[in-house]
Write an enzyme that holds these catalytic residues in place. Sequence first.
Site, mmCIF file in Angstrom:
data_model
loop_
_atom_site.group_PDB
_atom_site.id
_atom_site.type_symbol
_atom_site.label_atom_id
_atom_site.label_comp_id
_atom_site.label_asym_id
_atom_site.label_seq_id
_atom_site.Cartn_x
_atom_site.Cartn_y
_atom_site.Cartn_z
ATOM 1 N N ASP A 94 -40.701 -85.683 -50.591
ATOM 2 C CA ASP A 94 -42.099 -86.111 -50.644
ATOM 3 C C ASP A 94 -42.657 -85.636 -51.989
ATOM 4 O O ASP A 94 -42.873 -84.440 -52.197
ATOM 5 C CB ASP A 94 -42.845 -85.471 -49.461
ATOM 6 N N HIS A 141 -46.694 -81.722 -45.393
ATOM 7 C CA HIS A 141 -47.833 -82.531 -44.953
ATOM 8 C C HIS A 141 -47.428 -83.229 -43.646
ATOM 9 O O HIS A 141 -46.248 -83.520 -43.430
ATOM 10 C CB HIS A 141 -48.099 -83.568 -46.047
ATOM 11 N N GLN A 189 -47.452 -84.838 -54.355
ATOM 12 C CA GLN A 189 -48.218 -83.876 -55.165
ATOM 13 C C GLN A 189 -47.459 -83.424 -56.409
ATOM 14 O O GLN A 189 -47.927 -82.531 -57.113
ATOM 15 C CB GLN A 189 -48.574 -82.640 -54.321
ATOM 16 N N CYS A 193 -54.019 -81.367 -43.557
ATOM 17 C CA CYS A 193 -52.895 -82.111 -42.946
ATOM 18 C C CYS A 193 -51.615 -81.292 -42.963
ATOM 19 O O CYS A 193 -50.519 -81.823 -43.155
ATOM 20 C CB CYS A 193 -52.660 -83.449 -43.634
ATOM 21 N N LYS A 198 -52.933 -90.720 -55.783
ATOM 22 C CA LYS A 198 -52.923 -89.326 -56.254
ATOM 23 C C LYS A 198 -52.459 -89.263 -57.702
ATOM 24 O O LYS A 198 -52.403 -88.204 -58.315
ATOM 25 C CB LYS A 198 -52.005 -88.487 -55.370
HETATM 26 N N1 PMP Z 1 -47.491 -85.718 -48.641
HETATM 27 C C1 PMP Z 1 -48.264 -84.905 -49.345
HETATM 28 C C2 PMP Z 1 -47.686 -83.640 -49.914
HETATM 29 C C3 PMP Z 1 -49.608 -85.228 -49.528
HETATM 30 O O1 PMP Z 1 -50.403 -84.412 -50.223
HETATM 31 C C4 PMP Z 1 -50.120 -86.426 -48.984
HETATM 32 C C5 PMP Z 1 -51.579 -86.815 -49.138
HETATM 33 N N2 PMP Z 1 -52.473 -85.782 -48.910
HETATM 34 C C6 PMP Z 1 -49.249 -87.248 -48.279
HETATM 35 C C7 PMP Z 1 -47.938 -86.869 -48.127
HETATM 36 C C8 PMP Z 1 -49.705 -88.525 -47.677
HETATM 37 O O2 PMP Z 1 -50.046 -89.420 -48.672
HETATM 38 P P1 PMP Z 1 -50.793 -90.789 -48.318
HETATM 39 O O3 PMP Z 1 -51.925 -90.437 -47.404
HETATM 40 O O4 PMP Z 1 -51.242 -91.295 -49.639
HETATM 41 O O5 PMP Z 1 -49.782 -91.674 -47.673
#
Ligand code: PMP
Length: 419
Positions: A200, A124, A203, A364, A226
Amino acid sequence: PTEFDPSRVRREFPILSSRVNGQPLVYLDNAATTQKPRVVIEAISQYYKRYNANVHRAAHALSAQATTAFEQVRRNLAEWIGATSTDELIWTRGTTEAINLVAQSYLRPRLKAGDRILLMECSHHANIVPWQMVAEICGAEIDVLPCADGEIDLELFKRLLSRQPQLAALTHTSNALGSVFPIEQMCALARAAGVPTLVDGAQALPHFDIDLARLNCDFYAFSGHKLFGPTGIGALWARRALLESMPPWQGGGEMIEHVSFAGTRFAGLPFRFEAGTPDISGVIGLGAAIDYLRIQDRESFERHEQQLLQHALACCATLPGFRPLNAGHDRVSLISFLIDGLHPQDIALWLDQQGIAVRAGHHCAMPLMSALGIPGSVRASFAFYNTLDEVEKLAQALDQLIRSQHSQISLPQAITADQ
Ligand code: PMP
């Protein structure tokens, strides 16, 4: 047939019985954010109704109550994910802020010109851009581990580790593909090579429990929203020795022990990294989400989610022009796909008219999309509260759209194909 009955849990999520565009809501955008059980909504409401006060300034009863509730969540979270101490858990706004904290406070002071950072192709943007920002400032180089098909080559990973990056920033589960990577093995290889790791987990936690003791990474980041909790709250777990070696990132109240114009003495862990009034209701709401998850049989959730995934793949496989993106062997309940002749945005728009919420676009993960040579995809991401019936509704709606394209029958609302 599924041994797990989602109707029980669905009753606990008020939004799931609502209607969207005149249709019962079919919420398949769980990778973007999950829905909240009543206990989470209630916990936030109770905090504001009964004990709203600032924390860590316990001069009165409400403040003491808020502080106790706030710090209890840190203890529960530590226990749940296998952290040995609450000192190692820092509240952040989410995964993004947690990664930025590590980039600015851990990596930036250590990074010299010519140093390397190891990233993953499918990450991401939150696990790419913060590293690029410090790399640019410090003159460091970025290496990328390919994983566009949802798999990684451990031999190649080892070779990239042998370049001695200052940090390997890994992704536990891809938000765009659903792939689950062998993080335990990767962290062990990185440790053997003397390379610190950040994972990270945004997910991962929504789909399965983790045990930090087994993962053996150095930093782990995730977002509450999430994880069936509120937005605006997340956490960074980090090894105590690393946190102790890191300067504070943001300055202000809450993170100090003593301030004078001659200088400031910072508070101990974890408060040193929590400047300003925290998201108290967010922590309390997240605490309720964690309490909720901890009393569930998450293995039965997982089996049910895998059934949803297999059913979705099977139902969609016969659709003309359906092209699922490869997600590799080990994956969570998420399908990312294209349909020949239809633009992802138009597919999502059509599904929305049927009350079906999905996401279309680059998710993203633009570097992943460019590695795949596509501008984006449609993503249907499932949670334990989704049903086989909802999966079938998705497949039927897609089928109807494709048929209308083939036979040139116009749909109730015009959908244009531009691919
Ligand atoms: N990493 C991953 C794998 C994600 O799916 C997301 C959110 N789509 C993020 C980071 C960023 O998370 P946040 O916007 O809640 O900070």
